[in-house]
Design an enzyme around this catalytic site. Structure first.
Site, short mmCIF file in Angstrom:
data_model
loop_
_atom_site.label_atom_id
_atom_site.label_comp_id
_atom_site.label_asym_id
_atom_site.label_seq_id
_atom_site.Cartn_x
_atom_site.Cartn_y
_atom_site.Cartn_z
N SER A 1 4.77 34.66 20.30
CA SER A 1 5.81 34.72 19.26
C SER A 1 6.12 36.20 19.01
O SER A 1 5.31 37.07 19.37
CB SER A 1 5.29 34.09 17.97
OG SER A 1 6.18 34.34 16.89
N TYR B 1 -0.86 32.67 11.17
CA TYR B 1 -0.10 32.35 12.40
C TYR B 1 -0.01 33.61 13.26
O TYR B 1 -0.23 33.57 14.47
CB TYR B 1 1.29 31.85 12.01
CG TYR B 1 2.23 31.54 13.15
CD1 TYR B 1 2.13 30.36 13.86
CD2 TYR B 1 3.24 32.45 13.50
CE1 TYR B 1 3.01 30.07 14.90
CE2 TYR B 1 4.12 32.17 14.53
CZ TYR B 1 4.01 30.97 15.22
OH TYR B 1 4.88 30.70 16.25
P1 NAI Z 1 7.69 22.08 17.26
O1 NAI Z 1 6.92 21.92 16.00
O2 NAI Z 1 9.05 21.52 17.34
O3 NAI Z 1 6.84 21.51 18.49
C1 NAI Z 1 5.48 21.75 18.62
C2 NAI Z 1 4.86 20.58 19.36
O4 NAI Z 1 3.45 20.80 19.45
C3 NAI Z 1 5.07 19.24 18.63
O5 NAI Z 1 5.57 18.27 19.52
C4 NAI Z 1 3.67 18.91 18.14
O6 NAI Z 1 3.41 17.50 18.04
C5 NAI Z 1 2.81 19.56 19.21
N1 NAI Z 1 1.43 19.71 18.78
C6 NAI Z 1 0.95 20.08 17.56
N2 NAI Z 1 -0.39 20.00 17.55
C7 NAI Z 1 -0.77 19.59 18.78
C8 NAI Z 1 -2.03 19.33 19.39
N3 NAI Z 1 -3.18 19.45 18.71
N4 NAI Z 1 -2.04 18.94 20.68
C9 NAI Z 1 -0.88 18.78 21.37
N5 NAI Z 1 0.33 19.00 20.85
C10 NAI Z 1 0.38 19.40 19.58
O7 NAI Z 1 7.69 23.64 17.55
P2 NAI Z 1 8.49 24.55 18.59
O8 NAI Z 1 9.39 25.41 17.81
O9 NAI Z 1 9.03 23.75 19.70
O10 NAI Z 1 7.30 25.49 19.09
C11 NAI Z 1 6.77 25.51 20.40
C12 NAI Z 1 5.95 26.77 20.58
O11 NAI Z 1 6.78 27.92 20.37
C13 NAI Z 1 4.80 26.91 19.56
O12 NAI Z 1 3.65 27.44 20.21
C14 NAI Z 1 5.35 27.90 18.56
O13 NAI Z 1 4.32 28.59 17.88
C15 NAI Z 1 6.19 28.79 19.43
N6 NAI Z 1 7.20 29.53 18.70
C16 NAI Z 1 8.19 28.87 18.00
C17 NAI Z 1 9.12 29.59 17.26
C18 NAI Z 1 10.19 28.94 16.44
O14 NAI Z 1 10.85 29.63 15.67
N7 NAI Z 1 10.43 27.64 16.57
C19 NAI Z 1 9.08 31.06 17.23
C20 NAI Z 1 8.03 31.64 18.01
C21 NAI Z 1 7.13 30.89 18.71
#
Ligand code: NAI
Length: 264
Positions: free
Chosen positions: A144, A157
């Site tokens: 991130s 985080y």
């Molecule tokens: P999101 O919340 O839409 O998706 C995250 C996914 O991870 C969900 O499907 C959730 O069920 C899954 N998850 C959570 N705990 C889990 C576990 N124990 N085992 C397996 N899956 C699990 O979030 P998004 O935005 O798609 O984020 C994806 C990645 O990108 C994350 O690592 C996040 O930290 C990173 N990120 C996101 C940003 C944003 O602004 N959306 C910014 C910077 C980084």
């Protein structure tokens, strides 16, 4: 450019958001894709929508056995594994004084332990395929901007994502030293409009002392010089590039895709 023909990918946390969009673009680029998540119903629905030869497997990234089974199921179905995307992640949105020890353990379990376990348990399969491919196998870790600079919203985080940033570099060095043909890189998104993105707006609103999520969203937008917030495909394109042979000379690097946020 950015083709993944003949490659097999496993993406954690890909039931929705950036992971699901990455699966879609990887399939378009010619890969066969397995996705894992804890949201089983959502994950299966995502796989049905993706079509093609795509696999859903239950995967809680904090559990060794889940990783073992997900990697084995992927290799059994598709004949190996070339690409691991450690995408699953959680956001907390609380300050140091408000966060509890249990909340920290939960966050660190997914954002840090999950990346360690994925890397460790996918390693044998990635090594095997990497030995015989032009530019080796690839791991892409979702860090991130909060893994590069301090976070106004979520210091815990930020601590986990800082860990992912340097684990990426250290894993790249270890695998290179051991002669494993596995490239390891991270990607650093700005604010992306997903469920997690919405959680960041709510946290920002709380910081501003209001419930006005729209105002918080506007404030978030103003931190991005490019003039808009990100969408999942902005990040998925970067992940596909890092996973492809076009990034064959990249390892231990971080690709910043943040609309200029950290340029300031
Ligand atoms: P999101 O919340 O839409 O998706 C995250 C996914 O991870 C969900 O499907 C959730 O069920 C899954 N998850 C959570 N705990 C889990 C576990 N124990 N085992 C397996 N899956 C699990 O979030 P998004 O935005 O798609 O984020 C994806 C990645 O990108 C994350 O690592 C996040 O930290 C990173 N990120 C996101 C940003 C944003 O602004 N959306 C910014 C910077 C980084």
């Amino acid at each position: 450019m950015n083709r993944l023909d003949g490659k097999v990918a496993l993406i954690s946390g890909a039931a929705r958001g950036i992971g699901a969009e990455t699966a879609r673009l990887m399939i378009e680029a010619g890969a066969r894709v397995a996705i894992g998540d804890v949201l089983d119903e959502h994950g299966r629905e995502t796989v049905r929508g993706l079509g093609g030869d795509t696999l859903y497997h239950h995967l809680d990234v904090t559990r060794e056995d889940d990783w073992r089974e997900a990697v084995a199921a992927t290799a059994a179905r598709f004949g190996g594994l070339d690409i691991l995307v450690n995408n699953a992640g959680l956001f907390l949105g609380k300050g140091i004084e408000e966060a509890s020890l249990d909340e920290w353990h939960h966050l660190a379990g997914v954002n840090l332990t999950g990346v360690f376990l994925g890397t460790k348990l996918a390693l044998p399969a990635l090594r095997e395929r990497g030995a015989n491919s032009a530019h080796g196998s690839a791991i892409v870790n979702l860090a991130s901007v909060a893994g590069l600079v301090g976070s106004q919203l979520d210091p815990l985080y930020s601590m986990t994502k800082g860990g992912v940033t340097l684990f990426t570099k250290s894993a790249a060095l270890e695998f290179a030293r051991k002669g494993y043909r596995i490239r390891v890189n991270s990607i650093h998104p700005g604010v992306i409009q997903t469920d997690m993105g919405a959680q960041t707006f709510a946290a920002r609103a709380r910081n501003l002392g209001s419930n006005d999520v729209d105002a918080a969203r506007e404030a978030a937008l103003r931190t991005h010089p490019i003039g808009r917030l990100g969408v999942p495909t902005d990040i998925a394109k970067g992940i596909v590039f890092l996973a492809s042979d076009d990034a064959g000379f990249m390892t231990g690097a971080g690709l910043v895709v943040d609309g200029g946020l950290t340029a300031q």
